[in-house]
Scaffold this motif. Structure first.
Motif, mmCIF file in Angstrom:
data_model
loop_
_atom_site.group_PDB
_atom_site.id
_atom_site.type_symbol
_atom_site.label_atom_id
_atom_site.label_comp_id
_atom_site.label_asym_id
_atom_site.label_seq_id
_atom_site.Cartn_x
_atom_site.Cartn_y
_atom_site.Cartn_z
ATOM 1 N N LYS A 276 26.153 -3.765 11.876
ATOM 2 C CA LYS A 276 27.273 -3.920 10.953
ATOM 3 C C LYS A 276 28.460 -4.591 11.636
ATOM 4 O O LYS A 276 29.136 -5.446 11.041
ATOM 5 C CB LYS A 276 27.684 -2.554 10.394
ATOM 6 N N LYS A 277 28.715 -4.213 12.877
ATOM 7 C CA LYS A 277 29.831 -4.825 13.609
ATOM 8 C C LYS A 277 29.595 -6.319 13.813
ATOM 9 O O LYS A 277 30.497 -7.145 13.623
ATOM 10 C CB LYS A 277 30.025 -4.146 14.965
ATOM 11 N N LEU A 278 28.360 -6.677 14.198
ATOM 12 C CA LEU A 278 28.052 -8.094 14.411
ATOM 13 C C LEU A 278 28.185 -8.880 13.112
ATOM 14 O O LEU A 278 28.685 -10.014 13.111
ATOM 15 C CB LEU A 278 26.642 -8.248 14.986
ATOM 16 N N TRP A 279 27.761 -8.300 12.015
ATOM 17 C CA TRP A 279 27.881 -8.977 10.714
ATOM 18 C C TRP A 279 29.354 -9.272 10.426
ATOM 19 O O TRP A 279 29.715 -10.375 10.002
ATOM 20 C CB TRP A 279 27.271 -8.104 9.612
ATOM 21 N N LYS A 280 30.215 -8.285 10.657
ATOM 22 C CA LYS A 280 31.649 -8.474 10.424
ATOM 23 C C LYS A 280 32.223 -9.532 11.371
ATOM 24 O O LYS A 280 33.029 -10.379 10.959
ATOM 25 C CB LYS A 280 32.392 -7.147 10.615
ATOM 26 N N ASP A 281 31.804 -9.496 12.640
ATOM 27 C CA ASP A 281 32.306 -10.482 13.604
ATOM 28 C C ASP A 281 31.879 -11.892 13.215
ATOM 29 O O ASP A 281 32.660 -12.847 13.340
ATOM 30 C CB ASP A 281 31.792 -10.146 15.009
ATOM 31 N N ILE A 282 30.642 -12.039 12.764
ATOM 32 C CA ILE A 282 30.155 -13.351 12.325
ATOM 33 C C ILE A 282 30.950 -13.820 11.107
ATOM 34 O O ILE A 282 31.337 -14.996 11.015
ATOM 35 C CB ILE A 282 28.642 -13.282 12.022
ATOM 36 N N ALA A 283 31.207 -12.909 10.186
ATOM 37 C CA ALA A 283 31.984 -13.276 8.992
ATOM 38 C C ALA A 283 33.375 -13.779 9.357
ATOM 39 O O ALA A 283 33.892 -14.725 8.745
ATOM 40 C CB ALA A 283 32.087 -12.076 8.057
ATOM 41 N N GLN A 284 33.972 -13.163 10.372
ATOM 42 C CA GLN A 284 35.305 -13.597 10.805
ATOM 43 C C GLN A 284 35.293 -15.001 11.404
ATOM 44 O O GLN A 284 36.331 -15.665 11.464
ATOM 45 C CB GLN A 284 35.858 -12.607 11.842
ATOM 46 N N ASN A 285 34.116 -15.436 11.842
ATOM 47 C CA ASN A 285 33.999 -16.743 12.507
ATOM 48 C C ASN A 285 33.495 -17.853 11.589
ATOM 49 O O ASN A 285 33.211 -18.965 12.060
ATOM 50 C CB ASN A 285 33.025 -16.644 13.693
ATOM 51 N N LEU A 286 33.375 -17.603 10.313
ATOM 52 C CA LEU A 286 32.721 -18.572 9.435
ATOM 53 C C LEU A 286 33.344 -19.961 9.497
ATOM 54 O O LEU A 286 32.641 -20.971 9.351
ATOM 55 C CB LEU A 286 32.734 -18.066 7.986
ATOM 56 N N ASP A 287 34.627 -20.040 9.709
ATOM 57 C CA ASP A 287 35.289 -21.344 9.702
ATOM 58 C C ASP A 287 34.937 -22.212 10.900
ATOM 59 O O ASP A 287 35.164 -23.426 10.872
ATOM 60 C CB ASP A 287 36.812 -21.161 9.634
ATOM 61 N N ILE A 288 34.367 -21.609 11.949
ATOM 62 C CA ILE A 288 34.059 -22.420 13.137
ATOM 63 C C ILE A 288 32.629 -22.960 13.107
ATOM 64 O O ILE A 288 32.292 -23.859 13.871
ATOM 65 C CB ILE A 288 34.293 -21.646 14.451
ATOM 66 N N TYR A 289 31.779 -22.421 12.232
ATOM 67 C CA TYR A 289 30.375 -22.818 12.222
ATOM 68 C C TYR A 289 30.136 -24.053 11.355
ATOM 69 O O TYR A 289 30.905 -24.361 10.447
ATOM 70 C CB TYR A 289 29.494 -21.675 11.688
ATOM 71 N N LYS A 290 29.029 -24.723 11.633
ATOM 72 C CA LYS A 290 28.618 -25.863 10.808
ATOM 73 C C LYS A 290 28.168 -25.414 9.420
ATOM 74 O O LYS A 290 28.301 -26.155 8.444
ATOM 75 C CB LYS A 290 27.459 -26.607 11.485
ATOM 76 N N GLY A 291 27.592 -24.233 9.352
ATOM 77 C CA GLY A 291 27.099 -23.715 8.072
ATOM 78 C C GLY A 291 27.204 -22.209 8.064
ATOM 79 O O GLY A 291 27.928 -21.618 8.874
ATOM 80 N N TYR A 292 26.489 -21.579 7.159
ATOM 81 C CA TYR A 292 26.480 -20.128 7.085
ATOM 82 C C TYR A 292 25.324 -19.603 7.938
ATOM 83 O O TYR A 292 24.157 -19.838 7.598
ATOM 84 C CB TYR A 292 26.298 -19.662 5.641
ATOM 85 N N PRO A 293 25.612 -18.881 9.009
ATOM 86 C CA PRO A 293 24.512 -18.395 9.859
ATOM 87 C C PRO A 293 23.587 -17.433 9.111
ATOM 88 O O PRO A 293 24.029 -16.671 8.249
ATOM 89 C CB PRO A 293 25.247 -17.661 10.995
ATOM 90 N N ARG A 294 22.313 -17.508 9.451
ATOM 91 C CA ARG A 294 21.346 -16.556 8.903
ATOM 92 C C ARG A 294 21.439 -15.264 9.720
ATOM 93 O O ARG A 294 21.437 -15.315 10.954
ATOM 94 C CB ARG A 294 19.933 -17.123 8.977
ATOM 95 N N ILE A 295 21.481 -14.138 9.032
ATOM 96 C CA ILE A 295 21.566 -12.839 9.701
ATOM 97 C C ILE A 295 20.355 -12.019 9.280
ATOM 98 O O ILE A 295 20.205 -11.671 8.109
ATOM 99 C CB ILE A 295 22.874 -12.113 9.339
ATOM 100 N N VAL A 296 19.486 -11.748 10.243
ATOM 101 C CA VAL A 296 18.250 -11.024 9.984
ATOM 102 C C VAL A 296 18.224 -9.819 10.913
ATOM 103 O O VAL A 296 18.318 -9.980 12.137
ATOM 104 C CB VAL A 296 17.021 -11.915 10.231
ATOM 105 N N GLY A 297 18.133 -8.620 10.339
ATOM 106 C CA GLY A 297 18.190 -7.442 11.192
ATOM 107 C C GLY A 297 17.402 -6.266 10.669
ATOM 108 O O GLY A 297 17.277 -6.062 9.461
ATOM 109 N N GLU A 298 16.850 -5.507 11.611
ATOM 110 C CA GLU A 298 16.193 -4.237 11.294
ATOM 111 C C GLU A 298 16.840 -3.196 12.190
ATOM 112 O O GLU A 298 16.969 -3.383 13.399
ATOM 113 C CB GLU A 298 14.691 -4.335 11.554
#
Length: 549
Positions: A276-298
């Motif tokens: 959950k923390k990583l998902w939130k951190d990735i969301a905060q970084n969306l403006d720096i990425y080329k696209g929307y990163p894929r998030i796959v987790g178990e």
């Protein structure tokens, strides 16, 4: 220059890797014992980072402790520095085009060869590393490091072959429609767990077979088995920059990766809190990425067995023991909560106590032990702390409830009987050899339905669950009530033991994104499809017939 494609190839027929029994005096047991003895004579191993296929030692090491003998280390792994990790990312991104352009048949051949190396040449070495480093007995190591990892690679190749064949079903006259499955733009970060050597291999394999490049952050508690897995992939012909092996401090490595502009995806197995923390951190970084990163987790589970009064009690108890105590309950799918009818509880409890008393606990190198050590001190303290909390909450310890960390991290298989179906050990994940039982009053009207509703609403998880009944109507009823309670649902079978190619694995709710490893579904997540339409004709006029007057 692109390579010529001169045929459409079919891969060999694949099947599940046959599992070996390791019976006394068998050749397999002797070979495995020899591999374990050799490994013990050589430890501790010095594990480098592998960057572009080259070993790099930074001098800053993290130990992989033997869980059954914590004063000794299996290995010491060099931590990737920020500069080294930056180089790994840059090299992998540069290598992506050549890897993407490599013909599919050649990518497939690499991983089919890796599967054969795992099942053959390196079988006993991988198993020995998993037994010593991760505390698995021989059977648990066999079904993980040998059979499941080979299955992941072989069936994965098969599923991608089938995925590529999924094409648009219609073409209007004079056109040809087709779909290609491109890799993601950038690199995929694979964060892998300690508990399954096979999951470590699969979390980098699944993106890589789709043409992606990966940064592999292995668990410090499984680093040696993961290092051997990476070595096998390179020996099988994997280009050296496709998967970069970067052990080290998890938060630092993960942060540097997800803060990078070329970050394109996360493939994760671990705790719900971290995911959950990583998902939130990735969301905060969306403006720096080329696209929307894929998030796959178990992530985690609070897995259940539900018994109907018609269930076979002895079989149900045996299934509970296996599901709850195999590999010390350190499977995401392990049984944690049991719901037993009052009318059957006396018999259930008697058999349970008798059978659990037969379980021995000890080093994985001693063949007789069904239960070994838990992975390390943090796990040991959490598990024993949860047992204490269960007692303080009014739970009755009916078996086990003791532990010893004088040499290894040992927790006796423990069963807690609770009168509160929402007590702490019925709701919070433990990840150890602890089962909590709630006895429901099956004489009460609507008890079966109410218990199903209780199971569905007690925890945030929805990974695995099992229902035991000889009454088909009641199985159907429970299956409907519990439709969203488990991503892997079992009828008259334990809640662990999903097999690649047979039961695709994954859960929803707080248990993960349910992308189903061991199936075609997981590979879609690491592809970015391109639809192509080719027109064979020409257009003589821009106007349509409807424009005529």
């Amino acid at each position: 220059m692109a390579n010529a494609q001169l045929a459409s190839f079919k891969i060999p027929v694949v099947d599940n890797e046959p599992m070996r029994a390791y019976a006394m005096e068998s050749g397999d047991r002797k070979n495995l014992q020899a591999a374990v003895a050799k490994m013990e004579s050589q430890l501790p191993f010095d594990i480098p980072c592998i960057i572009d296929g080259q070993e790099v030692r930074t001098g800053n090491t993290l130990p992989q402790v033997l869980p059954h003998d914590h004063k000794r280390n299996l290995a010491n792994a060099h931590s990737a520095t920020p500069e080294l990790l930056a180089k790994a990312i840059e090299s992998s991104v540069k290598a992506q085009k050549a890897w993407e352009d490599m013909p599919w048949a050649d990518k497939a051949a690499i991983f089919l060869k890796a599967a054969d190396l795992i099942a053959g040449k390196y079988r006993f070495e991988l198993m020995a590393a998993t037994m010593l480093g991760q505390g698995k007995n021989a059977w648990q190591a066999e079904i993980d490091a040998a059979a499941e990892m080979a299955d992941f690679f072989r069936f994965g190749v098969k599923y991608v072959e089938e995925l590529f064949q999924i094409q648009p079903p219609r073409n209007t006259p004079g056109t040809w429609n087709r779909t290609e499955y491109r890799p993601l733009e950038g690199f995929v970060l694979a964060v892998t767990p300690f508990n399954f050597t096979a999951i470590g291999g699969n979390l980098v394999f699944a993106p890589a077979i789709m043409g992606n490049v990966c940064i592999w952050k292995p668990s410090p508690a499984a680093v040696y088995a993961n290092f051997l897995t990476h070595k096998i992939m390179l020996e099988a012909g994997l280009p050296p920059s496709v998967i970069q092996f970067t052990p080290g401090n998890p938060p630092e490595i993960v942060k540097q990766c997800i803060d990078h502009r070329d970050f394109a995806g996360l493939h994760f197995t671990g705790s719900t809190h971290i995911f959950k923390k990583l998902w939130k951190d990735i969301a905060q970084n969306l403006d720096i990425y080329k696209g929307y990163p894929r998030i796959v987790g178990e992530t985690g589970g609070k897995n259940f067995h539900l018994y109907h009064p018609s269930a076979d009690v002895k079989s149900g108890v045996m299934q509970a023991i296996r599901a709850g105590f195999e590999y010390q309950g350190q499977k995401c799918s392990a049984l944690s909560r049991c719901y037993v009818p009052k009318s059957k509880w006396t018999e259930f409890e008697r058999i349970l106590k008798e059978e659990v008393k037969k379980i021995t606990v000890g080093p994985p190198t001693e063949w007789q032990h069904f239960v070994g050590p838990v992975i390390g001190r943090p796990a040991f303290e959490k598990i024993t702390g949860m047992i204490t909390k269960g007692k303080e909450a009014g739970g009755e310890i009916i078996t086990g409830g003791t532990w010893d960390d004088s040499k290894g991290f040992y927790v006796q298989p423990t069963v807690i009987l609770t009168k509160d179906p929402k007590s702490v050990t019925m709701t919070e994940e433990i990840f150890g050899p602890v089962i909590t039982v709630y006895v429901y009053d099956d004489a009460e009207e609507g008890a079966w339905e109410k218990t199903c509703q209780l199971i569905d609403t007690t925890t945030e998880y929805a990974l695995t669950g099992a229902v035991f009944s000889a009454d088909r109507t009641e199985l159907i009823k429970a299956s409907n009530y519990l439709r969203n309670s488990a991503g892997n649902f079992y009828l008259n079978d334990k809640c662990t033991g999903a097999v690649v190619g047979q039961q695709p694995f994954g859960g929803a709710r707080a248990s993960g994104t349910n992308d189903k490893s061991g199936s075609m579904s997981i590979f879609y997540r690491f592809a970015s499809a391109r639809s192509i339409k080719e027109n064979f004709g020409s257009v003589e006029d821009f106007a349509y017939p409807s424009n005529s007057v």
